[in-house]
Design a protein around this motif. Structure first.
Motif, PDB file in Angstrom:
ATOM      1  N   GLU A   1      16.572 -18.937   2.592  1.00  0.00           N
ATOM      2  CA  GLU A   1      16.617 -17.535   2.980  1.00  0.00           C
ATOM      3  C   GLU A   1      17.856 -17.368   3.830  1.00  0.00           C
ATOM      4  OE1 GLU A   1      13.569 -17.228   6.496  1.00  0.00           O
ATOM      5  OE2 GLU A   1      12.597 -18.232   4.827  1.00  0.00           O
ATOM      6  N   ASP A   2      18.130 -16.174   4.235  1.00  0.00           N
ATOM      7  CA  ASP A   2      19.344 -15.945   5.018  1.00  0.00           C
ATOM      8  C   ASP A   2      19.153 -16.378   6.467  1.00  0.00           C
ATOM      9  OD1 ASP A   2      20.778 -14.916   2.878  1.00  0.00           O
ATOM     10  OD2 ASP A   2      20.101 -12.876   3.236  1.00  0.00           O
ATOM     11  N   PHE A   3      20.065 -17.199   6.932  1.00  0.00           N
ATOM     12  CA  PHE A   3      20.134 -17.622   8.322  1.00  0.00           C
ATOM     13  C   PHE A   3      21.557 -17.359   8.792  1.00  0.00           C
ATOM     14  CE2 PHE A   3      16.753 -20.251   6.601  1.00  0.00           C
ATOM     15  CZ  PHE A   3      15.790 -20.200   7.594  1.00  0.00           C
ATOM     16  N   GLU A   4      21.725 -16.909   9.997  1.00  0.00           N
ATOM     17  CA  GLU A   4      23.063 -16.630  10.509  1.00  0.00           C
ATOM     18  C   GLU A   4      23.814 -17.929  10.768  1.00  0.00           C
ATOM     19  OE1 GLU A   4      25.236 -14.282  14.163  1.00  0.00           O
ATOM     20  OE2 GLU A   4      23.197 -13.706  13.568  1.00  0.00           O
ATOM     21  N   GLY A   5      25.029 -18.014  10.205  1.00  0.00           N
ATOM     22  CA  GLY A   5      25.905 -19.146  10.467  1.00  0.00           C
ATOM     23  C   GLY A   5      25.621 -20.414   9.697  1.00  0.00           C
ATOM     24  N   VAL A   6      24.667 -20.395   8.793  1.00  0.00           N
ATOM     25  CA  VAL A   6      24.339 -21.585   8.003  1.00  0.00           C
ATOM     26  C   VAL A   6      23.700 -21.146   6.688  1.00  0.00           C
ATOM     27  CG1 VAL A   6      22.052 -21.851   9.061  1.00  0.00           C
ATOM     28  CG2 VAL A   6      23.215 -23.861   8.086  1.00  0.00           C
ATOM     29  N   THR A   7      23.926 -21.947   5.639  1.00  0.00           N
ATOM     30  CA  THR A   7      23.301 -21.706   4.345  1.00  0.00           C
ATOM     31  C   THR A   7      22.510 -22.934   3.955  1.00  0.00           C
ATOM     32  OG1 THR A   7      25.106 -20.257   3.647  1.00  0.00           O
ATOM     33  CG2 THR A   7      23.740 -21.185   1.906  1.00  0.00           C
ATOM     34  N   PHE A   8      21.247 -22.735   3.592  1.00  0.00           N
ATOM     35  CA  PHE A   8      20.407 -23.822   3.116  1.00  0.00           C
ATOM     36  C   PHE A   8      20.164 -23.631   1.628  1.00  0.00           C
ATOM     37  CE2 PHE A   8      19.232 -23.502   7.618  1.00  0.00           C
ATOM     38  CZ  PHE A   8      19.419 -24.820   8.013  1.00  0.00           C
ATOM     39  N   LEU A   9      20.519 -24.634   0.826  1.00  0.00           N
ATOM     40  CA  LEU A   9      20.318 -24.595  -0.618  1.00  0.00           C
ATOM     41  C   LEU A   9      19.153 -25.506  -0.976  1.00  0.00           C
ATOM     42  CD1 LEU A   9      24.086 -24.813  -1.385  1.00  0.00           C
ATOM     43  CD2 LEU A   9      22.660 -22.793  -1.724  1.00  0.00           C
ATOM     44  N   ASN A  10      18.211 -24.978  -1.738  1.00  0.00           N
ATOM     45  CA  ASN A  10      16.987 -25.682  -2.077  1.00  0.00           C
ATOM     46  C   ASN A  10      17.213 -26.543  -3.321  1.00  0.00           C
ATOM     47  OD1 ASN A  10      14.375 -26.502  -2.309  1.00  0.00           O
ATOM     48  ND2 ASN A  10      13.524 -24.477  -2.716  1.00  0.00           N
ATOM     49  N   LEU A  11      17.234 -27.883  -3.149  1.00  0.00           N
ATOM     50  CA  LEU A  11      17.429 -28.812  -4.258  1.00  0.00           C
ATOM     51  C   LEU A  11      16.115 -29.500  -4.597  1.00  0.00           C
ATOM     52  CD1 LEU A  11      20.760 -30.446  -3.044  1.00  0.00           C
ATOM     53  CD2 LEU A  11      20.442 -28.417  -4.475  1.00  0.00           C
ATOM     54  N   LYS A  12      15.983 -29.987  -5.819  1.00  0.00           N
ATOM     55  CA  LYS A  12      14.745 -30.623  -6.259  1.00  0.00           C
ATOM     56  C   LYS A  12      14.497 -31.970  -5.591  1.00  0.00           C
ATOM     57  CE  LYS A  12      14.438 -28.634 -10.871  1.00  0.00           C
ATOM     58  NZ  LYS A  12      14.396 -28.956 -12.296  1.00  0.00           N
ATOM     59  N   GLY A  13      15.504 -32.766  -5.399  1.00  0.00           N
ATOM     60  CA  GLY A  13      15.323 -34.102  -4.840  1.00  0.00           C
ATOM     61  C   GLY A  13      16.652 -34.792  -4.665  1.00  0.00           C
ATOM     62  N   THR A  14      16.633 -35.900  -3.972  1.00  0.00           N
ATOM     63  CA  THR A  14      17.870 -36.601  -3.661  1.00  0.00           C
ATOM     64  C   THR A  14      17.724 -38.087  -3.940  1.00  0.00           C
ATOM     65  OG1 THR A  14      18.323 -35.022  -1.895  1.00  0.00           O
ATOM     66  CG2 THR A  14      19.537 -37.065  -1.826  1.00  0.00           C
ATOM     67  N   TRP A  15      18.748 -38.654  -4.488  1.00  0.00           N
ATOM     68  CA  TRP A  15      18.833 -40.092  -4.651  1.00  0.00           C
ATOM     69  C   TRP A  15      19.991 -40.581  -3.800  1.00  0.00           C
ATOM     70  CZ3 TRP A  15      16.281 -43.477  -8.209  1.00  0.00           C
ATOM     71  CH2 TRP A  15      15.302 -42.837  -8.985  1.00  0.00           C
ATOM     72  N   LEU A  16      19.888 -41.759  -3.237  1.00  0.00           N
ATOM     73  CA  LEU A  16      20.974 -42.371  -2.475  1.00  0.00           C
ATOM     74  C   LEU A  16      21.382 -43.642  -3.182  1.00  0.00           C
ATOM     75  CD1 LEU A  16      22.762 -42.445   0.087  1.00  0.00           C
ATOM     76  CD2 LEU A  16      20.920 -43.774   1.146  1.00  0.00           C
ATOM     77  N   ALA A  17      22.655 -43.760  -3.510  1.00  0.00           N
ATOM     78  CA  ALA A  17      23.163 -44.968  -4.162  1.00  0.00           C
ATOM     79  C   ALA A  17      24.191 -45.620  -3.240  1.00  0.00           C
ATOM     80  CB  ALA A  17      23.810 -44.608  -5.490  1.00  0.00           C
ATOM     81  N   LEU A  18      24.208 -46.945  -3.189  1.00  0.00           N
ATOM     82  CA  LEU A  18      25.208 -47.695  -2.445  1.00  0.00           C
ATOM     83  C   LEU A  18      26.143 -48.334  -3.454  1.00  0.00           C
ATOM     84  CD1 LEU A  18      22.838 -49.380   0.134  1.00  0.00           C
ATOM     85  CD2 LEU A  18      24.139 -47.271   0.400  1.00  0.00           C
ATOM     86  N   TYR A  19      27.444 -48.122  -3.256  1.00  0.00           N
ATOM     87  CA  TYR A  19      28.437 -48.601  -4.217  1.00  0.00           C
ATOM     88  C   TYR A  19      29.678 -48.977  -3.424  1.00  0.00           C
ATOM     89  CZ  TYR A  19      30.672 -48.539  -8.856  1.00  0.00           C
ATOM     90  OH  TYR A  19      31.286 -48.874 -10.033  1.00  0.00           O
ATOM     91  N   PRO A  20      30.364 -50.059  -3.753  1.00  0.00           N
ATOM     92  CA  PRO A  20      31.545 -50.449  -2.972  1.00  0.00           C
ATOM     93  C   PRO A  20      32.571 -49.313  -2.865  1.00  0.00           C
ATOM     94  CG  PRO A  20      30.932 -52.193  -4.486  1.00  0.00           C
ATOM     95  CD  PRO A  20      30.082 -50.986  -4.829  1.00  0.00           C
ATOM     96  N   ARG A  21      33.074 -49.123  -1.656  1.00  0.00           N
ATOM     97  CA  ARG A  21      33.992 -48.017  -1.383  1.00  0.00           C
ATOM     98  C   ARG A  21      35.201 -48.019  -2.307  1.00  0.00           C
ATOM     99  NH1 ARG A  21      35.445 -44.664   3.168  1.00  0.00           N
ATOM    100  NH2 ARG A  21      37.675 -44.211   3.116  1.00  0.00           N
ATOM    101  N   GLU A  22      35.845 -49.167  -2.453  1.00  0.00           N
ATOM    102  CA  GLU A  22      37.044 -49.247  -3.303  1.00  0.00           C
ATOM    103  C   GLU A  22      36.721 -48.904  -4.752  1.00  0.00           C
ATOM    104  OE1 GLU A  22      39.732 -50.090  -0.307  1.00  0.00           O
ATOM    105  OE2 GLU A  22      40.248 -49.915  -2.416  1.00  0.00           O
ATOM    106  N   ALA A  23      35.589 -49.386  -5.225  1.00  0.00           N
ATOM    107  CA  ALA A  23      35.197 -49.123  -6.611  1.00  0.00           C
ATOM    108  C   ALA A  23      34.845 -47.653  -6.820  1.00  0.00           C
ATOM    109  CB  ALA A  23      34.022 -50.013  -7.005  1.00  0.00           C
ATOM    110  N   LEU A  24      34.183 -47.043  -5.853  1.00  0.00           N
ATOM    111  CA  LEU A  24      33.814 -45.636  -5.973  1.00  0.00           C
ATOM    112  C   LEU A  24      35.055 -44.745  -5.948  1.00  0.00           C
ATOM    113  CD1 LEU A  24      31.492 -43.668  -6.314  1.00  0.00           C
ATOM    114  CD2 LEU A  24      31.243 -43.638  -3.831  1.00  0.00           C
ATOM    115  N   ALA A  25      36.000 -45.070  -5.074  1.00  0.00           N
ATOM    116  CA  ALA A  25      37.254 -44.311  -5.026  1.00  0.00           C
ATOM    117  C   ALA A  25      38.008 -44.456  -6.345  1.00  0.00           C
ATOM    118  CB  ALA A  25      38.116 -44.777  -3.867  1.00  0.00           C
TER     119      ALA A  25
END
Length: 134
Positions: free
Chosen positions: A32-56
């Motif tokens: 909903e509307d909040f002053e100074g910030v926007t919240f976007l409703n996403l279905k879910g989140t995954w976190l992946a760990l990957y070597p920095r050099e390889a990801l770049a």
């Protein structure tokens, strides 16, 4: 700690522009509307760990300096065609395509875009397991 990320906050340079990019450009639903910030409703989140050099290297940017923040955000879709559709949608909305959709060395298909503040998004199809949360 429970196995989820509840909120990822991007520091943007222009809230109105970034809100329009994500809401109107990419079609993400806002809480909903909040002053100074926007919240976007996403279905879910995954976190992946990957070597920095390889990801770049995968995003085709430098791993040092201002070109690579050390992480990417990922949005997985159900097909190769959907990767290209989302990349096109992002480009129309004002994103910069960094890597067009292409076959990957891990057997999937992905491409990258940078949002108006330079945050990197990978759009990917993974044939090995479903990461689409829906």
């Amino acid at each position: 700690m429970e196995p989820y990320i509840s909120l990822i906050t991007l520091g943007v340079s222009d809230l109105v522009r970034s809100t329009a990019f994500y809401k109107q450009g990419l079609g993400l639903p806002a809480k909903e509307d909040f002053e100074g910030v926007t919240f976007l409703n996403l279905k879910g989140t995954w976190l992946a760990l990957y070597p920095r050099e390889a990801l770049a290297a995968d995003a085709q940017v430098l791993a040092v300096g201002n070109g690579f923040p050390g992480f990417t955000l990922a949005h997985n879709v159900k097909s190769k065609e959907a990767v290209n559709q989302v990349l096109q949608q992002a480009e129309v909305a004002g994103a910069t395509i960094l890597k067009p959709g292409q076959d990957t060395d891990w057997g999937g298909y992905s491409g990258y875009f940078a949002d108006p503040d330079g945050y990197l998004w990978e759009i990917a199809w993974n044939p090995h397991f479903d990461l689409t949360n829906g």
